[in-house]
Design a protein around this motif. Structure first.
Motif, mmCIF file in Angstrom:
data_model
loop_
_atom_site.group_PDB
_atom_site.id
_atom_site.type_symbol
_atom_site.label_atom_id
_atom_site.label_comp_id
_atom_site.label_asym_id
_atom_site.label_seq_id
_atom_site.Cartn_x
_atom_site.Cartn_y
_atom_site.Cartn_z
ATOM 1 N N ALA A 169 0.852 -1.185 0.000
ATOM 2 C CA ALA A 169 0.000 0.000 0.000
ATOM 3 C C ALA A 169 0.892 1.240 0.000
ATOM 4 C CB ALA A 169 -0.911 -0.005 1.226
ATOM 5 N N LYS A 170 0.462 2.289 -0.693
ATOM 6 C CA LYS A 170 1.302 3.489 -0.792
ATOM 7 C C LYS A 170 1.469 4.158 0.562
ATOM 8 C CE LYS A 170 2.210 7.392 -3.799
ATOM 9 N NZ LYS A 170 1.785 8.158 -4.997
ATOM 10 N N SER A 171 0.524 3.934 1.455
ATOM 11 C CA SER A 171 0.589 4.560 2.776
ATOM 12 C C SER A 171 1.517 3.818 3.735
ATOM 13 C CB SER A 171 -0.819 4.603 3.389
ATOM 14 O OG SER A 171 -1.352 3.295 3.502
ATOM 15 N N SER A 172 2.043 2.662 3.311
ATOM 16 C CA SER A 172 2.847 1.845 4.217
ATOM 17 C C SER A 172 4.230 2.452 4.442
ATOM 18 C CB SER A 172 2.995 0.426 3.674
ATOM 19 O OG SER A 172 3.920 0.411 2.607
ATOM 20 N N SER A 173 4.798 2.131 5.597
ATOM 21 C CA SER A 173 6.135 2.637 5.928
ATOM 22 C C SER A 173 7.205 1.968 5.081
ATOM 23 C CB SER A 173 6.426 2.384 7.415
ATOM 24 O OG SER A 173 6.329 0.997 7.712
ATOM 25 N N GLY A 174 6.901 0.773 4.558
ATOM 26 C CA GLY A 174 7.886 0.049 3.750
ATOM 27 C C GLY A 174 7.769 0.330 2.269
#
Length: 393
Positions: free
Chosen positions: A230-235
């Motif tokens: 997901a684009k919102s993920s920290s990775g």
């Protein structure tokens, strides 16, 4: 349908019904009986009816990639046998099956209604070309090369990134190859339909990172699905160790040519895993997510594609048991098939080149069978023998 005279005293409509239940191999032999019989096997109405009835008798198509005579080779095993036979003795079944060899550059994009989509490529200094062929293993008919899709290296800020998939749109009754083409901060979705002379750009959306080792799209209910970040993920940027909250499924609707994002199972372990470890495939006609974490190998199925709460854990296998000791991230396990009563699951342990028969009832490994070849990789697709033509009739 042609009204040509045939050599049988049976009415044509009765023959139509009878022959729609006959295996493909026999129907191909019957083509020489008369002009009417020859026409029958490619008649669209007959092909559709035969496919409907064949779909109730699912086989398995295994893809094997490994070292043969010191050369990498892609080999397809079309197994005209029951799943039960494969589960009972996979090594003997594979050994006795019909196999088809292809050069390494070919990749299997997917299998649908008896058709296999194969991709080939040319990689140059300034651009790369990619094209596909459609192949019916049952009739042994293969299409010509599709038009080429050319990717110019200068259009990409980083490495060349693209993902392919193959599926069927039942609204337009067309077979489609989809490519996700990463350019700059956007991702273009391009589509090629069997029989067309072009690739169409159908959608532009935000980039969706997908593991480089991803085999292809999981095609379910008229959609193609890829597992990624997901684009919102920290990775999102690092793409190394991630947690479950970082995962999301990019879903492309073949009918409406739109995209959406699906959630992964709520019960998925929150432990960190390598970005390349989770795998999204199709199993038992359902979206299937396999996941290795903390000495465990889990398989989740989504019973209803449209219901995000229908995920359930189908399989849990412990790597830590004395008979199955595997460590590190080098392992890759593929789920190949399941027995008719769901009691036994056949797995491919790619690291140790072996088949594993797992007993779900007793939660233990029943038997292990060696591939008899090092550096070998087996994958599976549900497969039905069909008369579907790999080109537009």
């Amino acid at each position: 349908m042609s009204s040509s005279q045939n050599c049988s005293v049976l009415p044509q409509d009765v023959l139509f019904e009878i022959l729609s239940r006959v295996p493909v191999k026999d129907l191909m032999r019957f083509k020489c009986v008369s002009k009417w019989w020859n026409h029958l096997v490619s008649d669209p109405t007959f092909v559709k009816l035969h496919l409907q009835r064949s779909s109730k008798n699912t086989h398995i198509l295994l893809t094997f990639q490994g070292i043969i005579n010191q050369k990498f080779e892609l080999r397809l095993y079309a197994l005209p046998c029951s799943v039960q036979k494969l589960v009972g003795n996979p090594s003997a079944t594979v050994k006795s099956s019909r196999s088809h060899r292809f050069k390494l550059d070919y990749a299997v994009l997917g299998v649908c209604n008896g058709l296999v989509s194969l991709k080939d490529s040319y990689i140059g200094d300034e651009f790369s070309d990619h094209w596909v062929r459609f192949w019916n293993p049952s009739t042994r008919i293969m299409s010509e090369d599709s038009p080429r899709i050319r990717l110019h290296h200068g259009d990409y800020k980083g490495p060349l990134l693209y993902k392919f998939g193959f599926g069927y749109d039942d609204r337009s009754e067309s077979y489609k190859v989809v490519v996700l083409d990463y350019k700059s901060e956007k991702m273009e979705v391009r589509v090629h339909c069997l029989g067309d002379n072009c690739w169409r750009n159908t959608l532009t959306c935000d980039v969706f990172p997908i593991p480089a080792v991803c085999r292809g799209a999981a095609c379910v209910s008229g959609t193609m699905n890829w597992l990624g970040l997901a684009k919102s993920s920290s990775g999102y940027q690092k793409q190394e160790l991630i947690t479950v909250k970082d995962l999301e499924i990019f879903s492309y609707d073949l009918k409406n040519e739109t995209c959406s994002y699906l959630s992964v199972p709520d019960g998925l372990s929150v432990a960190e895993v390598h970005f390349a470890q989770p795998a999204l495939e199709v199993f038992k006609g359902c979206l299937c997510l396999s996941h290795q974490h903390e000495g465990q190998f889990d398989v989740w199925l989504r019973r209803e594609f449209s219901d995000e709460k229908s995920w359930f854990k189908f399989l849990n296998l412990s790597h830590g048991s004395p008979e199955f000791s595997i460590c590190g991230f080098s392992i890759y396990i593929a789920v190949l098939c399941v027995s008719e009563n769901d009691d036994f699951v056949l797995l491919a342990n790619q690291s140790d080149s072996e088949f594993i028969l797992f007993n779900r009832t007793d939660n233990r490994i029943e038997r292990r069978y060696n591939f008899k070849s090092a550096n070998s990789y087996f994958y599976s697709n549900d497969y039905v023998e069909s008369l579907v033509l790999p080109y537009r009739n």
